[in-house]
Design a protein around this motif. Sequence first.
Motif, PDB file in Angstrom:
ATOM      1  N   LYS A   9       0.875  -1.168   0.000  1.00  0.00           N
ATOM      2  CA  LYS A   9       0.000   0.000   0.000  1.00  0.00           C
ATOM      3  C   LYS A   9       0.909   1.214   0.000  1.00  0.00           C
ATOM      4  O   LYS A   9       1.700   1.385   0.933  1.00  0.00           O
ATOM      5  N   TRP A  40      -4.670   9.838   1.661  1.00  0.00           N
ATOM      6  CA  TRP A  40      -5.901   9.057   1.647  1.00  0.00           C
ATOM      7  C   TRP A  40      -7.128   9.829   2.125  1.00  0.00           C
ATOM      8  O   TRP A  40      -8.255   9.370   1.965  1.00  0.00           O
ATOM      9  N   GLN A  47     -10.321  10.328  -0.066  1.00  0.00           N
ATOM     10  CA  GLN A  47     -10.064   9.769  -1.378  1.00  0.00           C
ATOM     11  C   GLN A  47     -10.498   8.297  -1.434  1.00  0.00           C
ATOM     12  O   GLN A  47     -10.430   7.586  -0.434  1.00  0.00           O
ATOM     13  N   PRO A  60      -9.462   4.843  -2.888  1.00  0.00           N
ATOM     14  CA  PRO A  60      -8.273   4.238  -3.495  1.00  0.00           C
ATOM     15  C   PRO A  60      -8.597   3.261  -4.613  1.00  0.00           C
ATOM     16  O   PRO A  60      -9.765   2.886  -4.825  1.00  0.00           O
ATOM     17  N   LEU A 106      -3.693   5.660  -4.845  1.00  0.00           N
ATOM     18  CA  LEU A 106      -4.700   6.560  -5.377  1.00  0.00           C
ATOM     19  C   LEU A 106      -4.517   6.670  -6.885  1.00  0.00           C
ATOM     20  O   LEU A 106      -3.400   6.559  -7.396  1.00  0.00           O
TER      21      LEU A 106
END
Length: 211
Positions: free
Chosen positions: A51, A57, A60, A62, A127
């Motif tokens: 990750k 994050w 957002q 992902p 992302l």
Amino acid sequence: MKPQVFILLIAVTVRSLPAFGQAKTVGGPCEGCEAIYESPVPFDKLDMFVKLPDANWAGQKPIGINGIVYKADGKTPAPGVVLYIYHTDQTGHYTPKADARGWGRRHGQLRGWMRTDEKGAYKFVTLRPAPYPGRTDPAHIHITVKEPGINEYYIDEYLFADDPLLTSGKRQKLENRGGSGILTLKDVGNMFKAERHIYLGKNIPNYPREQ
């Protein structure tokens, strides 16, 4: 035959042969591929999942990308293959960390490494990158491959099927190195998911073939 002509023929012949003990570079020129060796974790300790830790994050959704890496026969899973990925941030830039070194200064902070497991599987979460500010190239994720016994080389970038910048003309120019990198994202609620299988050696120049 005159001695000088004979010597010239020998010189031309020697130059046309591969250097003794020197193998051809698989995949051709690859600027920045050596960044794969900047992994903060030894290759044999890498996990099949990463990750990207420096993604923002907050608020957002992902994307999770997974797949199987196959050997050149297209059906046998390839364990122990190291994959290096990097991409732009949400502004379309490769923004480095303040203390970045090596290729981290050019590839930015959104990068990661993984190693396929015994089933050839890999997975990463990050992302969705933004296209470059000029908005001429589609958004993409770069990937470099390092398999046992072969030098590192690049394969086709991860691209997004719904990207309006991924025109039919650009699709036709793709080399399909390692197979197609075009992703079809599926909304699963808390994230988007996509799958890409990788085929070692596919459309890779100088790739060794079993006799």
